[in-house]
Structures are given as C-alpha cells and as structure tokens.
Design a protein around this motif. Sequence first.
Motif, PDB file in Angstrom:
ATOM      1  N   UNK A   1       1.233  -1.137  -0.779  1.00  0.00           N
ATOM      2  CA  UNK A   1       0.319  -0.293   0.308  1.00  0.00           C
ATOM      3  C   UNK A   1       0.896   1.047   0.261  1.00  0.00           C
ATOM      4  N   UNK A   2       1.751   0.998   0.534  1.00  0.00           N
ATOM      5  CA  UNK A   2       2.761   2.860   0.536  1.00  0.00           C
ATOM      6  C   UNK A   2       3.614   3.061  -0.341  1.00  0.00           C
ATOM      7  N   UNK A   3       4.594   1.440  -1.296  1.00  0.00           N
ATOM      8  CA  UNK A   3       5.208   1.607  -2.151  1.00  0.00           C
ATOM      9  C   UNK A   3       3.858   1.887  -3.207  1.00  0.00           C
ATOM     10  N   UNK A   4       2.866   1.184  -3.112  1.00  0.00           N
ATOM     11  CA  UNK A   4       1.828   1.360  -4.497  1.00  0.00           C
ATOM     12  C   UNK A   4       1.446   3.221  -4.406  1.00  0.00           C
ATOM     13  N   UNK A   5       1.054   3.680  -2.977  1.00  0.00           N
ATOM     14  CA  UNK A   5       0.683   4.697  -3.063  1.00  0.00           C
ATOM     15  C   UNK A   5       1.412   6.033  -3.338  1.00  0.00           C
ATOM     16  N   UNK A   6       3.252   6.151  -2.672  1.00  0.00           N
ATOM     17  CA  UNK A   6       4.425   6.443  -3.745  1.00  0.00           C
ATOM     18  C   UNK A   6       4.201   6.210  -4.925  1.00  0.00           C
ATOM     19  N   UNK A   7       4.374   5.361  -5.869  1.00  0.00           N
ATOM     20  CA  UNK A   7       4.709   5.337  -6.712  1.00  0.00           C
ATOM     21  C   UNK A   7       3.503   5.744  -7.919  1.00  0.00           C
ATOM     22  N   UNK A   8       2.227   5.581  -7.063  1.00  0.00           N
ATOM     23  CA  UNK A   8       1.218   6.556  -7.803  1.00  0.00           C
ATOM     24  C   UNK A   8       1.081   7.630  -8.473  1.00  0.00           C
ATOM     25  N   UNK A   9       1.523   7.997  -6.724  1.00  0.00           N
ATOM     26  CA  UNK A   9       1.423   9.699  -6.461  1.00  0.00           C
ATOM     27  C   UNK A   9       2.243   9.841  -7.290  1.00  0.00           C
TER      28      UNK A   9
ATOM     29  N   UNK B   1       8.285  -6.493  -3.487  1.00  0.00           N
ATOM     30  CA  UNK B   1       9.911  -6.017  -3.007  1.00  0.00           C
ATOM     31  C   UNK B   1      10.585  -4.685  -3.148  1.00  0.00           C
ATOM     32  N   UNK B   2       9.509  -4.259  -4.505  1.00  0.00           N
ATOM     33  CA  UNK B   2      10.130  -2.925  -4.622  1.00  0.00           C
ATOM     34  C   UNK B   2      10.231  -2.100  -4.363  1.00  0.00           C
ATOM     35  N   UNK B   3      11.277  -1.171  -4.476  1.00  0.00           N
ATOM     36  CA  UNK B   3      12.033   0.112  -3.608  1.00  0.00           C
ATOM     37  C   UNK B   3      11.421   1.262  -4.308  1.00  0.00           C
TER      38      UNK B   3
ATOM     39  N   UNK C   1      13.651   5.327 -10.192  1.00  0.00           N
ATOM     40  CA  UNK C   1      13.781   4.926 -11.462  1.00  0.00           C
ATOM     41  C   UNK C   1      13.720   4.776 -12.645  1.00  0.00           C
ATOM     42  N   UNK C   2      12.891   4.198 -12.351  1.00  0.00           N
ATOM     43  CA  UNK C   2      11.413   4.048 -13.550  1.00  0.00           C
ATOM     44  C   UNK C   2      11.137   5.724 -13.764  1.00  0.00           C
ATOM     45  N   UNK C   3      10.748   6.126 -12.628  1.00  0.00           N
ATOM     46  CA  UNK C   3       9.475   7.847 -13.125  1.00  0.00           C
ATOM     47  C   UNK C   3      11.016   8.336 -13.635  1.00  0.00           C
ATOM     48  N   UNK C   4      12.372   8.319 -13.703  1.00  0.00           N
ATOM     49  CA  UNK C   4      13.156   9.364 -14.328  1.00  0.00           C
ATOM     50  C   UNK C   4      13.266   8.808 -15.740  1.00  0.00           C
ATOM     51  N   UNK C   5      12.809   8.173 -15.507  1.00  0.00           N
ATOM     52  CA  UNK C   5      12.901   6.963 -16.389  1.00  0.00           C
ATOM     53  C   UNK C   5      12.441   7.628 -17.953  1.00  0.00           C
TER      54      UNK C   5
END
Length: 88
Positions: free
Chosen positions: A5-13, A70-72, A78-82
């Motif tokens: 949930x934490x990383x998903x929310x971060x990723x989506x934001x 387990x994504x960090x 890195x993905x967002x920058x790409x």
Amino acid sequence: MKNIRKNGAYFLSRLKKIKSDKIIEARGTGLMLAIELTENATWLLKALQGKNIIVIPAGSNVVRFLPPFIITKKEIDILIRTLKKIFN
C-alpha cells in the motif's frame, strides 16, 4: 500488505506528477498501476523495454505496471526518471 500500500501510493503519486500531453491519466490500486495515453502505447512499451524495464499493455493505449511486491522507492524513482526522459 502495508509495504504494498505504501509503495503503491508513492508510485501512483509519482506517476501522476509526470507532465505530458500524451498522458490522459495514471490510475490503479496497490502496485497494480497504469498510465493511459492519448495514442497507441506500443512506442512507450518498446522504449521502456529498451531501458530494461518490462511493462505490459492493457489495451491499445494503456501501459500496465505490475512490479514485484519487494520493489523499493529507489527502484520506483529510477522508473519515474526514465519515464520523464522518454516523454520529454
């Protein structure tokens, strides 16, 4: 589940902050995320694969992200920058 949930929310934001006239929206829940494009997504799929990032289509104009649980945050960044480089 808390990490998902934490990383998903971060990723989506972070996905929602990418500015491009080619992006309609970023959406999803947990780590099942996607961006919808105004055009066919094949070019983006190929560009990401060229950068060793594996994504899958979800329709002709949607790119789906299904990272491992387990994504960090570092890997997300890195993905967002790409993605930002590809859209610019």
